[in-house]
Design a protein around this motif. Structure first.
Motif, PDB file in Angstrom:
ATOM      1  N   PHE A  63      -2.951   3.603  -8.677  1.00  0.00           N
ATOM      2  CA  PHE A  63      -2.689   2.544  -7.915  1.00  0.00           C
ATOM      3  C   PHE A  63      -4.430   2.755  -7.255  1.00  0.00           C
ATOM      4  CE2 PHE A  63      -2.570   1.013  -3.455  1.00  0.00           C
ATOM      5  CZ  PHE A  63      -1.859  -0.304  -3.654  1.00  0.00           C
ATOM      6  N   ASP A  64      -4.899   1.475  -7.228  1.00  0.00           N
ATOM      7  CA  ASP A  64      -6.336   1.104  -6.803  1.00  0.00           C
ATOM      8  C   ASP A  64      -6.471   0.237  -5.831  1.00  0.00           C
ATOM      9  OD1 ASP A  64      -9.084   1.285  -6.464  1.00  0.00           O
ATOM     10  OD2 ASP A  64      -9.430   0.537  -8.693  1.00  0.00           O
ATOM     11  N   ALA A  65      -6.899   0.665  -4.336  1.00  0.00           N
ATOM     12  CA  ALA A  65      -6.974  -0.470  -3.430  1.00  0.00           C
ATOM     13  C   ALA A  65      -8.632  -0.708  -3.331  1.00  0.00           C
ATOM     14  CB  ALA A  65      -6.673   0.300  -2.176  1.00  0.00           C
ATOM     15  N   VAL A  66      -8.910  -2.005  -3.731  1.00  0.00           N
ATOM     16  CA  VAL A  66     -10.085  -2.105  -3.777  1.00  0.00           C
ATOM     17  C   VAL A  66     -10.749  -2.720  -2.316  1.00  0.00           C
ATOM     18  CG1 VAL A  66     -11.655  -4.055  -4.738  1.00  0.00           C
ATOM     19  CG2 VAL A  66      -9.693  -3.275  -6.244  1.00  0.00           C
ATOM     20  N   ASP A 118       1.387   9.024  -6.249  1.00  0.00           N
ATOM     21  CA  ASP A 118       1.253  10.686  -5.779  1.00  0.00           C
ATOM     22  C   ASP A 118       2.792  11.071  -6.786  1.00  0.00           C
ATOM     23  OD1 ASP A 118      -0.812  10.298  -4.142  1.00  0.00           O
ATOM     24  OD2 ASP A 118       0.659  10.283  -2.311  1.00  0.00           O
ATOM     25  N   ALA A 119       3.667  10.470  -6.912  1.00  0.00           N
ATOM     26  CA  ALA A 119       4.893  10.941  -7.587  1.00  0.00           C
ATOM     27  C   ALA A 119       4.489  11.099  -9.172  1.00  0.00           C
ATOM     28  CB  ALA A 119       6.255   9.925  -7.397  1.00  0.00           C
ATOM     29  N   LEU A 167       0.745  -1.266  -0.122  1.00  0.00           N
ATOM     30  CA  LEU A 167       0.004   0.171   0.093  1.00  0.00           C
ATOM     31  C   LEU A 167       0.745   1.347  -0.056  1.00  0.00           C
ATOM     32  CD1 LEU A 167      -2.961  -0.905   2.531  1.00  0.00           C
ATOM     33  CD2 LEU A 167      -3.003  -1.270   0.112  1.00  0.00           C
ATOM     34  N   VAL A 168       2.068   1.229   0.868  1.00  0.00           N
ATOM     35  CA  VAL A 168       2.766   2.564   1.079  1.00  0.00           C
ATOM     36  C   VAL A 168       3.485   2.772  -0.142  1.00  0.00           C
ATOM     37  CG1 VAL A 168       4.391   3.668   2.180  1.00  0.00           C
ATOM     38  CG2 VAL A 168       2.773   2.494   3.311  1.00  0.00           C
ATOM     39  N   PRO A 169       4.317   1.802  -0.871  1.00  0.00           N
ATOM     40  CA  PRO A 169       4.833   2.055  -2.189  1.00  0.00           C
ATOM     41  C   PRO A 169       3.875   2.499  -3.376  1.00  0.00           C
ATOM     42  CG  PRO A 169       5.747   0.399  -1.213  1.00  0.00           C
ATOM     43  CD  PRO A 169       4.495   0.665  -0.453  1.00  0.00           C
ATOM     44  N   GLY A 170       2.778   1.848  -3.407  1.00  0.00           N
ATOM     45  CA  GLY A 170       1.692   1.950  -4.244  1.00  0.00           C
ATOM     46  C   GLY A 170       1.147   3.507  -4.443  1.00  0.00           C
ATOM     47  N   ARG A 171       0.966   4.002  -3.153  1.00  0.00           N
ATOM     48  CA  ARG A 171       0.175   5.093  -3.279  1.00  0.00           C
ATOM     49  C   ARG A 171       1.340   6.255  -3.413  1.00  0.00           C
ATOM     50  NH1 ARG A 171      -2.846   3.167   2.092  1.00  0.00           N
ATOM     51  NH2 ARG A 171      -5.084   2.527   1.007  1.00  0.00           N
TER      52      ARG A 171
END
Length: 405
Positions: free
Chosen positions: A136-139, A128-129, A120-124
């Motif tokens: 990035f989609d957190a279902v 953002d970057a 979750l942290v690297p994906g978000r």
């Protein structure tokens, strides 16, 4: 990365004090046989397996043996087994390798809202970057922590999606995810699925529906500080950076582990596999006892699927109580338990898993049972723990109530 010296190696000895019950075994102590193997390997496998001298060649043979044991256990070929410095790194590399290999088609990654922070942290951060929140989609998940399959199907079919990540089972509430259906949805649109099995490998049946699998040796009684990746030849997976000249030794990840760690992980895998049926049945029954005892306390909710779950994990949340206070009170009475988010437990931050499930995020207690091989008295420990749950919860509620007055 330089190989650690024997003085830097984990001893495998439990920090458990006499009379204490360690019910927060994530990771737990090493399997006794794994510890013996690692200590023996300090003499036989200390050398760098990339070296050409006799000692290096001996270490290379031992590393190959360890890789073969793990490959056999997961029904893959030895060349498809790679290592990482730890479980979370293995999960990050799993995701990075899938995304980088498909970089010409896009960069969007789909995961569930209850994934490990290593996803979750690297994906978000990457989204953002890039200035693209859709990257990035957190279902969402249901109240048991199971991913919503209808939303999952839509998410993986969105344009630009190049990878999906879904845990085999949640290390905080135990709920097992519907991997077969999730992977079928991915396959229908040509998106590879990476599976995080840090909490489950060696503790329940290994997953089969994946394109890359990541785990942590500590989950099956191996040493800490060793992550494992299984990358089938059918999968397009490539980490960023130059090609590894020692890929034949290091495997797909490019990381060459300290050989005693790999040997200990292989020994633990064999031992845990031999004990799997009895271990699973006993742990499942012991967790059921905890679930019943906790649910009997007023305003306490036991979270996660009661049946489709890991055998050794359970979390319950107490209204009108504080998680940190509960941990301290259980600790005072001789029980080591967890609270907060399982992947950021050192901070006791409110659990993102419980929040995604719509469950109470404060006043939670997490139990991760150790293997019977490292805690032969765990049945008695669980019985003693169940006997004090109501008393501890009431004590904390009374104390917090008194402070508010």
């Amino acid at each position: 990365m330089a190989n650690p010296s024997p003085d830097d190696a984990p001893s495998g000895e439990s920090d458990r004090l006499p009379g204490r019950a360690v019910l927060d075994a994530a990771p737990g102590p090493m399997h006794p046989r794994a510890r013996e193997t690692m200590l023996a390997a300090l003499d036989a496998g200390w050398a760098d397996p990339r070296r050409l001298h006799r000692e290096g060649r001996a270490a290379r043979r031992l590393l190959d043996q360890a890789r073969e044991v793990l490959a056999t256990g997961l029904s893959v070929s030895p060349s498809e087994v790679a290592f990482a410095p730890d479980g979370p790194t293995a999960v990050r590399w799993m995701t990075d390798g899938l995304r980088y290999a498909a970089r010409r088609r896009g960069a969007r990654v789909v995961a569930s809202a209850v994934e490990h922070s290593a996803v979750l942290v690297p994906g978000r951060h990457a989204a953002d970057a890039a200035g693209d929140p859709a990257a990035f989609d957190a279902v969402a998940v249901d109240h048991a922590g199971r991913v919503d399959l209808a939303t999952w199907r839509q998410a993986v079919a969105a344009p630009g999606t190049v990878a999906a990540v879904l845990q085999h089972a949640n290390g905080e509430v135990g709920t097992v995810q519907p991997l077969e259906a999730a992977r079928a949805a991915c396959q229908s649109v040509g998106v590879p699925l990476g599976v995080d099995a840090q909490a489950s490998l060696g503790r329940t049946s290994s997953p089969e529906a994946y394109d890359v699998l990541a785990g942590d040796a500590a989950s099956w009684g191996g040493p800490g500080g060793l992550g494992v990746l299984f990358v089938p030849g059918r999968t397009r997976w490539l980490l960023p950076g130059p090609a590894d000249p020692d890929a034949a030794i290091s495997g797909p990840s490019g990381h060459t582990p300290w050989v005693p760690l790999a040997l200990a992980a292989a020994e633990a895998w064999q031992q845990t596999a031999a004990e799997a049926e009895a271990e699973h049945a006993e742990a499942f029954a012991l967790v059921d006892l905890i679930r019943v005892a906790a649910a009997a306390v007023a305003d306490v909710e036991v979270v996660g699927d009661p049946v489709g779950r890991l055998p050794h994990v359970v979390t319950f949340s107490a209204l009108y109580a504080d998680g940190e206070a509960l941990v301290r009170e259980f600790d005072r009475r001789g029980f080591a338990v967890g609270s907060g988010s399982a992947c950021t437990a050192s901070t006791l931050e409110p659990s993102h898993v419980l929040a995604a499930m719509g469950a109470l995020t404060h006043g939670n207690v997490r139990i991760t049972l150790p293997l019977a091989a490292v805690a032969p008295d765990r049945a008695a420990q669980v019985g003693a723990f169940c006997a004090v749950i109501a008393e501890v919860v009431e004590s904390v509620r009374t104390e917090l109530g008194a402070r508010r007055l």
